[in-house]
Design an enzyme around this catalytic site. Structure first.
Site, PDB file in Angstrom:
ATOM      1  CB  CYS A 141      -1.121  -0.028   1.113  1.00 56.07           C
ATOM      2  SG  CYS A 141      -1.950   1.724   1.623  1.00 56.07           S
ATOM      3  CB  CYS A 176     -18.621  -5.095   5.494  1.00 55.36           C
ATOM      4  SG  CYS A 176     -17.176  -3.614   5.923  1.00 55.36           S
ATOM      5  CB  CYS A 184      -1.254   4.161   8.364  1.00 55.60           C
ATOM      6  SG  CYS A 184      -2.536   4.475   7.502  1.00 55.60           S
ATOM      7  CB  CYS A 201     -15.441  -7.114   6.490  1.00 56.80           C
ATOM      8  SG  CYS A 201     -16.852  -6.931   7.971  1.00 56.80           S
ATOM      9  CB  CYS A 239      -0.742   0.000   8.652  1.00 59.35           C
ATOM     10  SG  CYS A 239      -1.326  -1.434   6.535  1.00 59.35           S
ATOM     11  CB  CYS A 261     -18.409   0.093   8.732  1.00 61.66           C
ATOM     12  SG  CYS A 261     -16.804  -0.505  10.116  1.00 61.66           S
ATOM     13  NE  ARG A 276     -17.140  -5.339  13.853  1.00 60.15           N
ATOM     14  CZ  ARG A 276     -17.634  -5.084  13.030  1.00 60.15           C
ATOM     15  NH1 ARG A 276     -16.276  -3.885  12.004  1.00 60.15           N
ATOM     16  NH2 ARG A 276     -18.719  -4.782  12.305  1.00 60.15           N
TER      17      ARG A 276
HETATM   18  S1  SF4 Z   1      -3.786   1.116   7.116  1.00 58.02           S
HETATM   19 FE1  SF4 Z   1      -2.414   0.278   5.969  1.00 58.02          FE
HETATM   20  S2  SF4 Z   1      -3.145  -1.109   3.774  1.00 58.02           S
HETATM   21 FE2  SF4 Z   1      -5.384   0.759   4.715  1.00 58.02          FE
HETATM   22  S3  SF4 Z   1      -4.165   2.729   4.071  1.00 58.02           S
HETATM   23 FE3  SF4 Z   1      -3.025   2.683   5.487  1.00 58.02          FE
HETATM   24  S4  SF4 Z   1      -0.946   1.339   5.101  1.00 58.02           S
HETATM   25 FE4  SF4 Z   1      -3.239   0.969   3.740  1.00 58.02          FE
END
Ligand code: SF4
Length: 332
Positions: A67, A142, A71, A111, A74, A202, A274
């Protein structure tokens, strides 16, 4: 409006409008003596839900890793050294075979999550086919695919999508410490597009990312002050993952986590709160306290998108000991 009036207003919801919360009001509830807080949360919970039913959702990663977003929590960001191998979008038939298994195991909602900044046009046909297939199985669907514009949201709605997950993650103040590749306002825009297209929202966040108590409260105030409360409010407890910027984060104190759940229940009385990621690090007693505080939804299955989750045997045993039954599809 003071906190007591809020409790009553939350229970009655005059003319369908929900009260707007100030930080001070929310903070006052969060800081109540623990027994008072739990009693209030449980009272609101009983006014709106069967207190001994918990909704079960199953989560599948349909496109893992690689990705472009950053974040900080993550493992799927291509900017972090988590060692996770990126994969392509899963084939529709494989997704539907997994959905069928989940249904047979008692899940009522399926989901599907893809590690994207936002879906690309070339992926939309497959995504639509997945939604239609899950609906044909008689399950709620979802998806979480990153940011959506209004046209994309409408297309997913037409395919029959019931819910879209898009978390705000934390408070607006703390947000930039966690993510820099998209803004808090971007998140709210996607939520508005989802809501305007008629898909249920959600939306929740993650605690234990080094935020302050005020950030947890502010995150919930933002959610509770949205034009409509999210149908589901996932509250995740950070699972620190090696190689990510938050890999060394200090765990949140369990009582603080339970307070967060209780405040979510009080401010969003009709939402499914949740208990999401992080349950493997929680004792049975802590989970039981969360259910008492108003959590009434969990993810089942051995893994979440990429993180560990308690196995179904463990959840079944815990539910038996607590006298909790799975919630029927679409039930409150
Ligand atoms: S949480 Fe992870 S998968 Fe989702 S947008 Fe952020 S980096 Fe990408």
């Amino acid at each position: 409006m003071n906190a007591d009036l809020h409790l009553n207003a939350a229970a009655t919801e005059i003319n369908g409008a929900h009260p707007q919360w100030s930080r001070a009001e929310a903070q006052a509830i969060y800081d109540l003596p623990f027994n008072d807080l739990l009693f209030r949360a449980q009272t609101v919970h009983r006014q709106n839900f069967d207190p001994n039913r918990v909704q079960l959702s199953r989560l599948l990663s349909i496109k893992t890793g690689g990705c472009p977003e950053d974040c900080g929590y993550c493992s799927q960001s291509s900017r972090h050294e988590s060692g996770l191998k990126a994969s392509k979008l899963m084939e529709v038939q494989r997704v539907l075979a997994e959905a069928k298994k989940a249904k047979d195991a008692g899940a009522t909602r399926y989901c599907m999550g893809a590690a994207w900044r936002s879906p690309k046009e070339r992926d939309m046909d497959a995504v639509v086919a997945m939604i239609e297939g899950v609906k044909e199985l008689g399950m709620e669907s979802c998806m979480t695919l990153g940011m959506l514009d209004l046209g994309q949201a409408q297309r997913l709605k037409e395919a029959g999508l019931d819910y879209y997950n898009h978390n705000i993650d934390t408070s607006e103040r703390y947000y930039n410490e966690i993510i820099t590749t998209r803004t808090f306002a971007d998140r709210l825009d996607t939520l508005a597009n989802v809501r305007d297209s008629g898909i249920k929202v959600c939306c929740g966040g993650i605690v234990g990312m080094g935020e302050e108590k005020a950030d947890r409260v502010d995150m919930l105030v933002t959610l509770a002050n949205l034009p409509e409360h999210p149908d589901s409010v996932p509250i995740n407890m950070l699972i620190p993952i090696e190689g990510t910027p938050l890999g060394e984060a200090e765990p949140i104190e369990p009582i603080e986590f339970v307070r967060t759940i209780a405040l979510a229940r009080i401010m969003m009385p009709k939402s499914h709160v949740r208990l999401s990621a992080g349950r493997t690090a929680m004792s049975d007693e802590m989970q039981a306290l969360c259910f008492f505080a108003g959590a009434n939804s969990i993810f089942v299955g051995d893994t979440l998108l990429t993180a560990e989750n308690p196995g179904e045997d463990k959840d079944t045993a815990l539910f038996r000991r607590l006298g909790i039954q799975p919630m029927e599809r679409g039930a409150q």
